[in-house]
Design a protein around this motif. Structure first.
Motif, PDB file in Angstrom:
ATOM      1  N   SER A 495      50.268 -71.031  60.896  1.00  0.00           N
ATOM      2  CA  SER A 495      49.154 -70.251  61.444  1.00  0.00           C
ATOM      3  C   SER A 495      48.567 -70.935  62.675  1.00  0.00           C
ATOM      4  O   SER A 495      48.229 -70.279  63.670  1.00  0.00           O
ATOM      5  CB  SER A 495      48.089 -70.065  60.367  1.00  0.00           C
ATOM      6  N   ASN A 503      47.939 -61.264  66.812  1.00  0.00           N
ATOM      7  CA  ASN A 503      46.814 -60.353  66.973  1.00  0.00           C
ATOM      8  C   ASN A 503      45.891 -60.457  65.764  1.00  0.00           C
ATOM      9  O   ASN A 503      46.179 -61.190  64.807  1.00  0.00           O
ATOM     10  CB  ASN A 503      47.296 -58.911  67.189  1.00  0.00           C
ATOM     11  N   ALA A 504      44.808 -59.704  65.780  1.00  0.00           N
ATOM     12  CA  ALA A 504      43.807 -59.810  64.700  1.00  0.00           C
ATOM     13  C   ALA A 504      44.391 -59.405  63.356  1.00  0.00           C
ATOM     14  O   ALA A 504      44.108 -60.028  62.326  1.00  0.00           O
ATOM     15  CB  ALA A 504      42.592 -58.927  65.043  1.00  0.00           C
ATOM     16  N   ASP A 505      45.218 -58.368  63.355  1.00  0.00           N
ATOM     17  CA  ASP A 505      45.807 -57.912  62.079  1.00  0.00           C
ATOM     18  C   ASP A 505      46.721 -58.985  61.489  1.00  0.00           C
ATOM     19  O   ASP A 505      46.675 -59.273  60.296  1.00  0.00           O
ATOM     20  CB  ASP A 505      46.595 -56.623  62.321  1.00  0.00           C
ATOM     21  N   GLU A 506      47.552 -59.598  62.340  1.00  0.00           N
ATOM     22  CA  GLU A 506      48.472 -60.639  61.844  1.00  0.00           C
ATOM     23  C   GLU A 506      47.704 -61.859  61.368  1.00  0.00           C
ATOM     24  O   GLU A 506      48.062 -62.495  60.367  1.00  0.00           O
ATOM     25  CB  GLU A 506      49.452 -61.013  62.953  1.00  0.00           C
ATOM     26  N   GLN A 507      46.619 -62.225  62.098  1.00  0.00           N
ATOM     27  CA  GLN A 507      45.811 -63.357  61.638  1.00  0.00           C
ATOM     28  C   GLN A 507      45.179 -63.053  60.278  1.00  0.00           C
ATOM     29  O   GLN A 507      45.075 -63.917  59.406  1.00  0.00           O
ATOM     30  CB  GLN A 507      44.736 -63.671  62.681  1.00  0.00           C
ATOM     31  N   GLY A 508      44.752 -61.796  60.104  1.00  0.00           N
ATOM     32  CA  GLY A 508      44.178 -61.414  58.808  1.00  0.00           C
ATOM     33  C   GLY A 508      45.199 -61.518  57.690  1.00  0.00           C
ATOM     34  O   GLY A 508      44.894 -61.954  56.572  1.00  0.00           O
ATOM     35  N   ARG A 509      46.448 -61.114  58.002  1.00  0.00           N
ATOM     36  CA  ARG A 509      47.499 -61.212  56.965  1.00  0.00           C
ATOM     37  C   ARG A 509      47.779 -62.669  56.616  1.00  0.00           C
ATOM     38  O   ARG A 509      48.028 -63.010  55.455  1.00  0.00           O
ATOM     39  CB  ARG A 509      48.755 -60.519  57.455  1.00  0.00           C
ATOM     40  N   ASP A 512      45.022 -63.743  54.371  1.00  0.00           N
ATOM     41  CA  ASP A 512      45.207 -63.199  53.008  1.00  0.00           C
ATOM     42  C   ASP A 512      46.261 -63.994  52.250  1.00  0.00           C
ATOM     43  O   ASP A 512      46.116 -64.264  51.047  1.00  0.00           O
ATOM     44  CB  ASP A 512      45.626 -61.722  53.084  1.00  0.00           C
TER      45      ASP A 512
END
Length: 669
Positions: A495, A503-509, A512
């Motif tokens: 990470s 992007n923000a979505d990938e960082q969120g994944r 998680d």
């Protein structure tokens, strides 16, 4: 019982035993159906839809359809059972439920099959037919053994053996001993398996049933081979091969040759095993493909591949081992999959492909760990059952000893009464009294020693259980926990490396995923600490109980009050601390699961000569009078541990008034 009815019952039983086995091997054993008889039976039922003649017609119709139209056979069987129950025809209830159990087993419904077999056994026992009751227990045991539920399978097998023996049926008794031997062999209890198969062999030899004689000889050879008694294994195989040569069916010969080939491998005679394995392969492939299961082919191919690797024929070994792995996975046979992976690892090492060898070896070890964990779970359950059985036997022996003692007292008083009649009688009575008193003293000493041995046995069982908890907890902490920690570090590093490119979505994944790993680490740590509480080992009972209760606190939902006196600066014997900790753990978990309580009060008070444990809750309570001998496993475990410590356990509860559990355990001076 009419002779014709006995013959029909025997035929039904033999078909019930043979057909599932034949179906498993792919052999189509289908009794011919007489359509004229079927039409006649239907007309009989139409004329007698509500009496015994109707049930007889339905049961016979079911038998006609049982192996060539199972759906129709099942409909006739269920109709027959309902009618038999309505009119009280117990004989047809027994027969219909037996055949329905056979159908359930054919459809892959073992639980339904066992339930129907138990119902049929009950009806046959009510009819005084112990032989067919024993057949039901034997078939139910085979269903449980196929599920890996060996404790229940053994209990059912022993019950079936007793009933069959009472009926003086040598063939049925030999069948029971063979089933018992197979259960012991699955659990690697080789001495017990050997005894059972030897009993089975004697029965089949007495009945001159060659196929079952050959099967017993092959299993005895396997037992002696696995125990390292190679010469005895060869002797049994020689007997089996000689008997197989006299039989028209050569399938048994292939099984014996396979056992002999593995025996050569165990003695590092790899080259000698190859001709035998080629004969086995040719015999298997010459037969109808439906007659040999995929797992059997996987076994032969993995054994052949290993011999080829060990004799330097790596290129020839590769296709065999690849086929073995594919067949093992297709048939969901994990042990065969382990053998195939081990062979592939050896093949890769022989080719200097060390990366491949490592990959195969790691996959094999993961699968072995899975099998070992399942075996450990079963072993703990087996130990518990064995301990409870020994306790029951011990109580029976104590009662027998008390009865003998009472008989001795009665005998002594009789002698004293008649002693006043004459001096000679008095002298004889005194002599007899002295003799009986010495014998009684010896019996009392023997009983005391037996009770001591029983106490030691109980201690060994509890110690084994604690040791197994520690091992599993350590394996979870040091194995799975460390692996999860490595995964977390790798994900965190990845990470950070990719942070600006995500992007923000990938960082969120990524976040998680890290949260899931954290939760997994915590879950493994909690399970490990429950199995191996460090506070109990390092700081004693009071601190361990306090940490355990802190984890269960639920603000606003569950309040737990703990009071300890005389324990904070004192350590008890390790066995006492471990047993009492498990009692507290079991009691509190029962409250959390079943009591719906909002408050728990727990006291641990150490006195000069004893320790008192009190657990109270304000939950729904239960009726203690309704417990009886069928109390739950948790309550029995608590009672067993307290009894092992020489203490007493009391339950005080009523529905709607909560529960109070009190344990008093003596402490050494």
């Amino acid at each position: 019982m009419p002779k014709l009815y006995q013959i029909l019952l025997l035929l039904s039983f033999m078909l019930a035993l043979v057909t599932p086995v034949a179906a498993q091997k792919g052999v189509a054993v289908v009794p011919p159906r007489n359509e004229r008889a079927v039409d006649s039976l239907r007309r009989v039922f139409a004329r007698h839809p509500h009496d015994t003649n109707g049930t007889k017609a339905l049961v016979t119709l079911m038998f006609n359809f049982q192996y060539n139209d199972t759906a129709q056979g099942g409909r006739y069987g269920r109709q027959a059972l309902r009618l038999a129950e309505e009119i009280g025809d117990r004989r047809r209830q027994a027969r219909a439920s037996y055949n329905l159990a056979t159908l359930a087993a054919q459809r892959g419904q073992p639980d339904a099959a066992v339930r129907l077999h138990m119902y049929s056994a009950k009806q046959f026992l009510a009819l005084g037919n112990s032989l067919w009751a024993g057949h039901n227990y034997a078939n139910a045991a085979k269903r449980r053994a196929n599920q890996g539920r060996y404790t229940e399978a053994m209990r059912l097998s022993l019950r079936g053996l007793r009933l069959r023996r009472a009926a003086h049926d040598t063939a049925a008794e030999a069948d029971s001993y063979g089933a018992i031997g197979q259960i012991y062999l699955e659990q690697q209890n080789l001495p017990a398996a050997q005894t059972a198969y030897e009993q089975s062999l004697r029965g089949w030899q007495q009945m001159h049933v060659a196929p079952y004689v050959i099967s017993c000889l092959n299993h005895l050879a396997i037992i002696h081979r696995d125990a390292g008694r190679f010469e005895r294994a060869r002797a049994y195989l020689a007997q089996g091969l000689a008997a197989a040569r006299a039989q028209p069916d050569t399938s048994a010969n292939g099984s014996l040759l396979l056992t002999l080939a593995v025996l050569e491998q165990r003695q590092n005679r790899w080259a000698a095993s190859l001709p035998l394995l080629r004969r086995v392969e040719a015999a298997f492939e010459a037969r109808d493909p439906g007659n040999v299961t995929p797992a059997a082919f996987a076994d032969v191919y993995s054994i052949m591949g290993e011999s080829l690797v060990q004799t330097g024929h790596a290129a020839a070994a590769a296709p065999y081992l690849a086929k073995a792995l594919a067949l093992a996975r297709a048939s969901h046979d994990r042990q065969e999959e382990v053998d195939a992976l081990e062979g592939l690892a050896d093949l890769a090492a022989a080719r200097a492909d060390y990366r491949g060898a490592f990959t195969y070896h790691r996959a094999m070890e993961v699968l072995k760990d899975t099998l070992r964990l399942a075996a450990t779970t079963r072993t703990v359950a087996e130990l518990q059952t064995q301990y409870e059985t020994e306790q029951k036997e011990a109580r029976n022996q104590v009662q027998a000893a008390q009865l003998r003692a009472q008989q001795q007292v009665i005998r002594r008083r009789s002698v004293q009464l008649w002693a006043g009649l004459a001096i000679a009688a008095l002298l004889g009575g005194v002599g007899y009294l002295m003799y009986t008193r010495r014998r009684l003293r010896r019996e009392i000493e023997f009983e005391r020693e037996r009770q001591q041995l029983q106490q030691q046995r109980a201690a060994a069982v509890l110690a084994a259980e604690e040791a197994e908890r520690r091992r599993i907890g350590a394996d979870l902490h040091d194995g799975v926990g460390q692996l999860l920690s490595v995964v977390k570090l790798n994900l965190s590093g990845l990470s950070e490396e990719l942070g600006s490119r995500l992007n923000a979505d990938e960082q969120g994944r990524f976040a998680d995923a890290l949260d899931v790993v954290d939760e997994s680490v915590r879950e493994v740590r909690d399970i490990s600490h429950d199995l191996l509480p460090n506070a109990l080992i390092k700081q004693g009972l009071a601190r361990a109980v306090r940490e355990f209760l802190d984890k269960l606190q639920r603000p606003g939902r569950l309040r737990i009050h703990l009071e300890t006196l005389g324990l904070d600066a004192v350590r008890l014997a390790p066995g006492v601390e471990h047993a009492l900790y498990r009692v507290v753990q079991e009691a509190v978990q029962n409250i959390v699961k079943h009591a719906h309580a909002s408050e728990i009060n727990l006291q641990l008070i150490r006195h000069a000569t004893e320790l008192t444990l009190l657990v109270e809750d304000n939950g729904v309570g239960f009726d203690t009078a309704a417990l009886g001998p069928d109390a739950g496993l948790g309550l029995r475990n608590m009672a067993t541990r307290v009894a092992y410590l020489g203490g007493e356990l009391e339950f005080d509860s009523r529905p709607g008034r909560g529960t109070s559990i009190t344990a008093s355990v003596p402490l050494p001076a």
